[in-house]
Design a protein around this motif. Sequence first.
Motif, short mmCIF file in Angstrom:
data_model
loop_
_atom_site.label_atom_id
_atom_site.label_comp_id
_atom_site.label_asym_id
_atom_site.label_seq_id
_atom_site.Cartn_x
_atom_site.Cartn_y
_atom_site.Cartn_z
N THR A 18 0.81 -1.22 0.00
CA THR A 18 0.00 0.00 0.00
C THR A 18 0.85 1.27 0.00
O THR A 18 1.91 1.33 0.62
CB THR A 18 -0.95 0.04 1.22
N GLY A 19 0.34 2.27 -0.70
CA GLY A 19 0.98 3.58 -0.70
C GLY A 19 2.45 3.53 -1.05
O GLY A 19 2.88 2.77 -1.91
N ARG A 20 3.22 4.34 -0.36
CA ARG A 20 4.67 4.41 -0.58
C ARG A 20 5.45 3.60 0.44
O ARG A 20 6.65 3.77 0.58
CB ARG A 20 5.10 5.87 -0.53
N ASP A 21 4.76 2.73 1.18
CA ASP A 21 5.42 1.96 2.24
C ASP A 21 6.66 1.21 1.75
O ASP A 21 7.71 1.26 2.39
CB ASP A 21 4.45 0.97 2.89
N ALA A 22 6.53 0.52 0.63
CA ALA A 22 7.67 -0.27 0.12
C ALA A 22 8.84 0.63 -0.24
O ALA A 22 9.99 0.34 0.11
CB ALA A 22 7.24 -1.11 -1.07
N ALA A 23 8.55 1.73 -0.92
CA ALA A 23 9.63 2.63 -1.35
C ALA A 23 10.34 3.24 -0.14
O ALA A 23 11.57 3.33 -0.12
CB ALA A 23 9.07 3.72 -2.25
N LEU A 24 9.57 3.67 0.85
CA LEU A 24 10.18 4.28 2.04
C LEU A 24 10.98 3.27 2.85
O LEU A 24 12.09 3.56 3.30
CB LEU A 24 9.10 4.93 2.90
N ALA A 25 10.43 2.08 3.05
CA ALA A 25 11.14 1.06 3.82
C ALA A 25 12.41 0.62 3.08
O ALA A 25 13.47 0.45 3.69
CB ALA A 25 10.23 -0.13 4.08
N ALA A 26 12.29 0.44 1.77
CA ALA A 26 13.46 0.04 0.98
C ALA A 26 14.55 1.11 1.05
O ALA A 26 15.73 0.78 1.19
CB ALA A 26 13.06 -0.23 -0.47
N ALA A 27 14.16 2.36 0.95
CA ALA A 27 15.15 3.45 1.03
C ALA A 27 15.85 3.46 2.38
O ALA A 27 17.07 3.66 2.46
CB ALA A 27 14.48 4.79 0.76
N ALA A 28 15.10 3.24 3.45
CA ALA A 28 15.69 3.21 4.79
C ALA A 28 16.69 2.06 4.92
O ALA A 28 17.79 2.24 5.46
CB ALA A 28 14.60 3.10 5.85
N LEU A 29 16.34 0.90 4.42
CA LEU A 29 17.24 -0.25 4.49
C LEU A 29 18.48 -0.04 3.62
O LEU A 29 19.60 -0.31 4.04
CB LEU A 29 16.50 -1.53 4.09
N ARG A 30 18.26 0.46 2.42
CA ARG A 30 19.40 0.70 1.52
C ARG A 30 20.35 1.75 2.07
O ARG A 30 21.56 1.69 1.81
CB ARG A 30 18.90 1.08 0.14
N SER A 31 19.82 2.71 2.81
CA SER A 31 20.70 3.73 3.40
C SER A 31 21.67 3.12 4.41
O SER A 31 22.69 3.71 4.73
CB SER A 31 19.88 4.84 4.05
N GLU A 32 21.35 1.93 4.88
CA GLU A 32 22.23 1.18 5.79
C GLU A 32 22.99 0.07 5.06
O GLU A 32 23.49 -0.85 5.69
CB GLU A 32 21.41 0.59 6.94
N GLN A 35 20.78 -4.98 1.26
CA GLN A 35 20.17 -5.34 -0.02
C GLN A 35 18.68 -5.56 0.19
O GLN A 35 18.27 -6.25 1.13
CB GLN A 35 20.77 -6.61 -0.58
N VAL A 36 17.86 -5.02 -0.70
CA VAL A 36 16.41 -5.13 -0.58
C VAL A 36 15.81 -5.55 -1.91
O VAL A 36 16.22 -5.05 -2.96
CB VAL A 36 15.77 -3.77 -0.18
N ALA A 37 14.86 -6.46 -1.84
CA ALA A 37 14.05 -6.81 -3.01
C ALA A 37 12.60 -6.54 -2.64
O ALA A 37 12.05 -7.19 -1.74
CB ALA A 37 14.24 -8.27 -3.39
N ALA A 38 12.01 -5.55 -3.29
CA ALA A 38 10.60 -5.24 -3.05
C ALA A 38 9.75 -6.24 -3.83
O ALA A 38 9.95 -6.44 -5.03
CB ALA A 38 10.29 -3.81 -3.48
N CYS A 39 8.82 -6.88 -3.15
CA CYS A 39 7.95 -7.88 -3.75
C CYS A 39 6.52 -7.34 -3.81
O CYS A 39 6.05 -6.73 -2.85
CB CYS A 39 7.98 -9.17 -2.94
N ARG A 40 5.83 -7.57 -4.91
CA ARG A 40 4.49 -7.00 -5.09
C ARG A 40 3.45 -7.67 -4.21
O ARG A 40 2.44 -7.07 -3.86
CB ARG A 40 4.09 -7.05 -6.56
N ASP A 41 3.68 -8.96 -3.83
CA ASP A 41 2.74 -9.68 -2.98
C ASP A 41 3.46 -10.88 -2.36
O ASP A 41 4.65 -11.12 -2.64
CB ASP A 41 1.50 -10.11 -3.77
N LEU A 42 2.74 -11.64 -1.54
CA LEU A 42 3.37 -12.78 -0.86
C LEU A 42 3.82 -13.87 -1.84
O LEU A 42 4.86 -14.49 -1.64
CB LEU A 42 2.42 -13.36 0.19
#
Length: 66
Positions: A18-32, A35-42
Amino acid sequence: MTERSDAMPERVLLVAPTGRDAALAAAALRSEQIQVAACRDLAHAVTELGSGAGALLVAIEAIDPD
């Protein structure tokens, strides 16, 4: 269990549909430098698990959208 040489134990799979949750969480993790893989669903996350992951981060909306 056999250890795979091509597994990615430092990768985080992220399911936040939902919303920008994935983008914001991924950016926070990448800033540390995580490695992040955003998945569209389970289902996508389960497929990505075959390539390896050290963690699976799932927003509640991915489990119960109501």
